[in-house]
Design a protein around this motif. Structure first.
Motif, mmCIF file in Angstrom:
data_model
loop_
_atom_site.group_PDB
_atom_site.id
_atom_site.type_symbol
_atom_site.label_atom_id
_atom_site.label_comp_id
_atom_site.label_asym_id
_atom_site.label_seq_id
_atom_site.Cartn_x
_atom_site.Cartn_y
_atom_site.Cartn_z
ATOM 1 N N TRP A 136 0.899 -1.189 0.005
ATOM 2 C CA TRP A 136 0.113 0.019 0.038
ATOM 3 C C TRP A 136 0.738 1.269 -0.062
ATOM 4 O O TRP A 136 0.568 2.198 -0.756
ATOM 5 C CB TRP A 136 -0.977 0.005 1.082
ATOM 6 C CG TRP A 136 -1.644 1.118 1.312
ATOM 7 C CD1 TRP A 136 -1.501 2.039 2.303
ATOM 8 C CD2 TRP A 136 -2.740 1.639 0.516
ATOM 9 N NE1 TRP A 136 -2.361 3.336 2.131
ATOM 10 C CE2 TRP A 136 -3.192 2.779 0.848
ATOM 11 C CE3 TRP A 136 -3.254 1.197 -0.692
ATOM 12 C CZ2 TRP A 136 -4.396 3.510 0.396
ATOM 13 C CZ3 TRP A 136 -4.511 1.851 -1.286
ATOM 14 C CH2 TRP A 136 -4.801 3.037 -0.725
ATOM 15 N N GLU A 137 1.818 1.340 1.062
ATOM 16 C CA GLU A 137 2.632 2.622 1.189
ATOM 17 C C GLU A 137 3.489 2.943 -0.167
ATOM 18 O O GLU A 137 3.456 4.056 -0.706
ATOM 19 C CB GLU A 137 3.499 2.541 2.159
ATOM 20 C CG GLU A 137 2.763 2.643 3.511
ATOM 21 C CD GLU A 137 3.856 2.111 4.655
ATOM 22 O OE1 GLU A 137 4.910 2.067 4.671
ATOM 23 O OE2 GLU A 137 2.947 1.625 5.535
ATOM 24 N N GLU A 138 3.768 2.069 -0.871
ATOM 25 C CA GLU A 138 4.300 1.995 -2.274
ATOM 26 C C GLU A 138 3.530 2.585 -3.417
ATOM 27 O O GLU A 138 3.941 3.327 -4.624
ATOM 28 C CB GLU A 138 5.185 1.001 -2.813
ATOM 29 C CG GLU A 138 6.603 0.862 -2.050
ATOM 30 C CD GLU A 138 7.050 -0.696 -1.991
ATOM 31 O OE1 GLU A 138 7.459 -1.028 -2.941
ATOM 32 O OE2 GLU A 138 6.822 -1.522 -1.017
ATOM 33 N N VAL A 139 2.304 2.154 -3.435
ATOM 34 C CA VAL A 139 1.263 2.461 -4.546
ATOM 35 C C VAL A 139 0.064 3.310 -4.329
ATOM 36 O O VAL A 139 -0.751 3.555 -5.273
ATOM 37 C CB VAL A 139 0.750 1.071 -5.304
ATOM 38 C CG1 VAL A 139 2.079 0.162 -5.676
ATOM 39 C CG2 VAL A 139 -0.103 0.150 -4.298
ATOM 40 N N SER A 140 -0.116 3.659 -3.239
ATOM 41 C CA SER A 140 -1.242 4.370 -2.895
ATOM 42 C C SER A 140 -1.624 5.506 -3.760
ATOM 43 O O SER A 140 -2.892 5.815 -3.899
ATOM 44 C CB SER A 140 -1.186 4.641 -1.238
ATOM 45 O OG SER A 140 -0.572 5.407 -0.759
ATOM 46 N N GLY A 141 -0.677 6.104 -4.192
ATOM 47 C CA GLY A 141 -0.660 7.415 -5.091
ATOM 48 C C GLY A 141 -0.885 6.795 -6.389
ATOM 49 O O GLY A 141 -0.850 7.820 -7.344
ATOM 50 N N LEU A 142 -0.569 5.583 -6.884
ATOM 51 C CA LEU A 142 -0.286 5.305 -8.117
ATOM 52 C C LEU A 142 -1.463 3.949 -8.564
ATOM 53 O O LEU A 142 -1.253 3.327 -9.554
ATOM 54 C CB LEU A 142 0.774 4.329 -8.338
ATOM 55 C CG LEU A 142 2.243 5.229 -7.817
ATOM 56 C CD1 LEU A 142 3.313 4.210 -7.966
ATOM 57 C CD2 LEU A 142 2.413 6.456 -8.488
ATOM 58 N N LEU A 143 -2.484 4.072 -7.835
ATOM 59 C CA LEU A 143 -3.533 3.067 -8.173
ATOM 60 C C LEU A 143 -4.211 2.951 -9.551
ATOM 61 O O LEU A 143 -4.455 1.897 -9.924
ATOM 62 C CB LEU A 143 -4.931 3.236 -7.307
ATOM 63 C CG LEU A 143 -4.279 2.945 -5.636
ATOM 64 C CD1 LEU A 143 -5.668 3.226 -4.777
ATOM 65 C CD2 LEU A 143 -3.714 1.598 -5.357
ATOM 66 N N ASP A 144 -4.164 4.063 -10.363
ATOM 67 C CA ASP A 144 -4.587 3.933 -11.658
ATOM 68 C C ASP A 144 -3.414 3.563 -12.793
ATOM 69 O O ASP A 144 -3.764 3.625 -13.834
ATOM 70 C CB ASP A 144 -5.280 5.190 -12.098
ATOM 71 C CG ASP A 144 -4.341 6.422 -11.804
ATOM 72 O OD1 ASP A 144 -3.361 6.387 -11.284
ATOM 73 O OD2 ASP A 144 -4.746 7.673 -12.233
ATOM 74 N N HIS A 145 -2.019 3.503 -12.357
ATOM 75 C CA HIS A 145 -1.216 3.083 -12.995
ATOM 76 C C HIS A 145 -1.167 1.551 -13.404
ATOM 77 O O HIS A 145 -1.817 1.130 -12.688
ATOM 78 C CB HIS A 145 0.261 3.401 -12.412
ATOM 79 C CG HIS A 145 0.627 4.978 -12.356
ATOM 80 N ND1 HIS A 145 1.808 5.482 -12.529
ATOM 81 C CD2 HIS A 145 -0.325 6.188 -12.002
ATOM 82 C CE1 HIS A 145 1.833 6.662 -12.291
ATOM 83 N NE2 HIS A 145 0.617 7.101 -11.916
ATOM 84 N N SER A 146 -0.445 1.406 -14.611
ATOM 85 C CA SER A 146 -0.675 0.040 -15.124
ATOM 86 C C SER A 146 0.134 -0.764 -13.947
ATOM 87 O O SER A 146 1.366 -0.681 -13.672
ATOM 88 C CB SER A 146 0.009 -0.090 -16.443
ATOM 89 O OG SER A 146 0.398 -1.397 -16.784
ATOM 90 N N ALA A 147 -0.330 -2.197 -13.799
ATOM 91 C CA ALA A 147 0.327 -3.007 -13.118
ATOM 92 C C ALA A 147 1.623 -3.267 -13.472
ATOM 93 O O ALA A 147 2.720 -3.850 -12.935
ATOM 94 C CB ALA A 147 -0.409 -4.264 -12.522
#
Ligand SMILES: Nc1ncnc2c1ncn2[C@@H]1O[C@H](COP(=O)(O)OP(=O)(O)OP(=O)(O)O)[C@@H](O)[C@H]1O
Length: 287
Positions: free
Chosen positions: A170-181
């Motif tokens: 979560w801490e690494e991706v919480s601001g990037l949720l709409d970015h491609s996996a």
């Protein structure tokens, strides 16, 4: 006729009324444990072939509910193959053949009439090689929830966040949720796949080397999550890391050349193995 495990003769058993077909309760796995655990998966005489090449021979043991069971053994001994049997991955390949029975709460999941999609909701798997879907980070986690449950947007957001937190991502991706996996690193993709599997709360979670691409901090977080998940799920983990098996697994199965050499509590296996081949392996003299 399709046999939907969720509505089968035993119903969706969950954990409270898990069925123990042999009346075999787990021996006390760790010091301080008093209540014996019921059998969740009963593996009976399982064999496996890739074409005419045998990979597993007559494997029988029990996997206990709300416990962690580690599968250990040298490379190529059949750990991943056995894990894949538990959610019927061989169904996808014409030349892969399974024999024997695997009873989930008493019902044979290898029976041809079993609805495999329903089975895979009950038994989730995180494969060794991460395989995120080509969609956003959020959608990778939400996809199973949207298919299986009717949730409001707020509930969906909460479940996605919860799964990503449990997977230590979560801490690494919480601001990037709409970015491609697909833009994530290998270790992040591995944790995303773990979040995707955990999000739908499967009864059994199969983990194939879940920490192989992770740094020590993420590994520790995943091990904590595995410990927490025991309250709601049964876990089976393939690992090459014997310290990890000893730390987190209540039970350990040692495989060698497609055979189950020894199964028992991890405490017993790592301190006083019964078989000479187990001792050779855990003391670094084999594999
Ligand atoms: N698709 C395949 N076709 C043919 N043989 C295969 C296939 N996949 C695995 N095998 C063989 O089956 C045996 C068991 O492989 P498996 O991947 O289950 O071992 P493993 O214990 O998980 O190994 P590792 O620790 O290296 O991941 C090996 O001999 C392997 O070469």
């Amino acid at each position: 006729m399709r046999h939907d495990l969720k509505s089968g003769p035993l119903g969706k058993t969950g954990l409270s009324n898990a069925f123990d077909p042999n009346g075999l309760a787990a021996p006390t796995a760790r010091l301080g444990e008093s209540a014996p655990a019921p059998v969740k998966l009963d593996v009976r005489h399982v064999g496996f072939r890739f074409g005419d090449k045998p990979a597993l021979h007559d494997i029988s043991f029990s996997i206990y509910a709300n416990r962690v069971t580690a599968l250990i053994g040298p490379s190529g001994c059949g750990k991943s193959t056995l894990l894949r049997v538990f959610n019927r991955m061989a169904d996808l390949y014409e030349d892969q053949h399974v024999e024997g029975q695997v009873l989930l709460d008493g019902e044979d999941i290898l029976a041809p009439e079993v609805d495999v999609l329903t089975l895979r909701r009950r038994i989730g798997m995180v494969t060794q090689k991460p395989s995120p879907f080509p969609m956003s980070i959020y959608d990778n986690v939400a996809i199973g929830l949207r298919l299986n449950e009717e949730l409001t947007k707020v509930q969906l957001d909460q479940r996605v966040e919860d799964a990503l937190r449990r997977a230590a991502l979560w801490e690494e991706v919480s601001g990037l949720l709409d970015h491609s996996a697909l833009s994530l690193s290998g270790g992040q993709q591995q944790r995303l796949c773990l979040a995707r599997t955990m999000a739908v709360h499967p009864e059994v979670i199969l983990l194939d080397e879940p920490c192989s691409a992770l740094d020590p901090i993420s590994t520790a977080r995943i091990e904590e999550t595995i410990e927490e998940l025991k309250s709601v799920s049964t876990l089976v983990i393939v690992t090459h890391n014997l310290q990890q098996a000893a730390r987190i697994a209540d039970y350990t199965a040692f495989l060698y050349l497609g055979e189950l050499i020894e199964f028992g509590s991890s405490a017993q296996m790592f301190s006083a193995p019964r078989e000479a081949r187990t001792l050779a392996y855990i003391s670094g003299r084999m594999g």
